[in-house]
Design an enzyme around this catalytic site. Structure first.
Site, PDB file in Angstrom:
ATOM      1  N   ASN A   1      45.614  59.602   2.746  1.00 55.28           N
ATOM      2  CA  ASN A   1      44.314  59.010   2.573  1.00 55.28           C
ATOM      3  C   ASN A   1      43.547  58.660   1.361  1.00 55.28           C
ATOM      4  O   ASN A   1      44.503  59.024   0.348  1.00 55.28           O
ATOM      5  CB  ASN A   1      43.239  59.772   3.709  1.00 55.28           C
ATOM      6  CG  ASN A   1      42.914  60.876   3.192  1.00 55.28           C
ATOM      7  OD1 ASN A   1      42.999  61.631   2.168  1.00 55.28           O
ATOM      8  ND2 ASN A   1      42.618  61.989   4.085  1.00 55.28           N
TER       9      ASN A   1
ATOM     10  N   ASP B   1      47.388  60.833  12.370  1.00 54.92           N
ATOM     11  CA  ASP B   1      48.666  61.291  12.652  1.00 54.92           C
ATOM     12  C   ASP B   1      49.317  60.126  13.747  1.00 54.92           C
ATOM     13  O   ASP B   1      50.427  59.765  13.540  1.00 54.92           O
ATOM     14  CB  ASP B   1      48.421  62.412  13.872  1.00 54.92           C
ATOM     15  CG  ASP B   1      48.076  63.713  12.985  1.00 54.92           C
ATOM     16  OD1 ASP B   1      48.215  63.868  11.700  1.00 54.92           O
ATOM     17  OD2 ASP B   1      47.336  64.583  13.650  1.00 54.92           O
TER      18      ASP B   1
ATOM     19  N   SER C   1      43.727  54.653  19.260  1.00 53.81           N
ATOM     20  CA  SER C   1      43.533  55.971  19.448  1.00 53.81           C
ATOM     21  C   SER C   1      42.121  56.508  19.236  1.00 53.81           C
ATOM     22  O   SER C   1      42.124  57.540  19.954  1.00 53.81           O
ATOM     23  CB  SER C   1      44.748  56.820  18.405  1.00 53.81           C
ATOM     24  OG  SER C   1      43.847  56.726  17.289  1.00 53.81           O
TER      25      SER C   1
END
Length: 287
Positions: free
Chosen positions: A186, A238, A268
């Protein structure tokens, strides 16, 4: 042999409190709702990859450890239900636990008690990888440094493709970078890495913005995320990693693999829990 993706990482059970706001240091926030979900970077990534590859002849192997407790048995059963091939040891430590607080906007705070996830070293990982002979290996850093290094060493020796998720940040990250084909930090993790080896493709995840692909001195490529209603961002990274690694296994171009992973990660976050919103292959392709 079927194309195979091996995931080396943590298997946790997440204990989640949903509250209106995240607490400040020393502050108690009451009035929340509690839930328990399956988690851990490795378990989440394996689940995301298995869903993205469902209907193909590819296999996803989970390499990790749990404790000899009810949480461990539940965690492995959940992975088996997703079609993940288990190479999971039962060790004399408790199953890893993630303590997660999620606020009304879907942002979170996470603390992890790793337990079994750091109770195995490099040799068992090397043995497992030689047994399954994966084409692609996805490694995150919630396992012991020796386990991560063994996975990277296997890729270097066997010619497998290493996808490195440098999370959480580790002092060993720079040792792993030369053996990786792709690294998926990130923004803060990318800053901590500093300069990366020539030829290493960096896919920087940026939350609601999507992801940015960095290749040597080429102009960065933005992969934008679709707009969705955010419920819970836990596990979004993830999901990205699992679906991206699945795309690498399917020999997609890096831009296409990243685009599919960005879509999956966006989908998600529309449900509570790290895995509950992870989409199927059909749902990803439908966007």
């Amino acid at each position: 042999m079927s194309p195979t993706l091996a995931v080396v990482g943590a298997i946790n059970v997440d204990l989640v409190a949903r509250v209106l706001k995240l607490p400040e240091p020393g502050e108690t926030v009451s009035g929340g709702e509690f839930a328990r979900h399956h988690g851990g970077k490795g378990g989440n990534q394996a689940t995301a990859a298995a869903r993205a590859l469902r209907g193909t002849d590819a296999a996803v192997v989970m390499i990790g450890a749990v404790g000899g407790d009810d949480l461990g048995r539940e965690a492995t059963s959940a992975l088996e239900a997703e079609g993940v091939v288990l190479h999971v040891w039962t060790v004399d430590e408790p199953t890893g636990v993630g303590l997660i607080i999620v606020d009304a906007s879907g942002e979170n705070q996470i603390a992890v008690a790793p337990g079994a996830n750091v109770a195995f070293g490099g040799q068992p990982v090397d043995d497992a990888l030689h047994e399954h002979r994966p084409d692609v290996v996805l490694v995150s850093l919630e396992v012991s440094p020796d386990a991560a290094m063994a996975a990277a060493g296997y890729c270097a020796a066997a010619g497998a493709i290493l996808v490195l998720n440098p999370a959480p940040p580790s002092l060993r990250t720079r040792e792993l970078l030369p053996m990786a084909a792709y690294v998926t930090p990130n923004e803060s993790e990318r800053a901590a890495m500093g300069r990366v080896p020539d030829g290493l493709v960096v896919i920087e995840t940026r939350g609601v913005e999507g992801a940015v692909i960095h290749r040597d001195d080429d102009p960065p490529i933005l992969v934008p995320a679709p707009t969705v209603e955010v419920v819970d961002t836990t596990g979004a990274g993830d999901c990205f990693n699992g679906v991206f690694a699945a795309g690498v296994l399917e020999d997609l171009k890096v831009e296409d693999a990243a685009r599919r992973a960005v879509v999956a990660a966006a989908l998600s976050v529309t449900k509570a829990g790290a895995r509950e919103g992870m989409p199927t292959r059909e749902e990803i392709e439908g966007r």
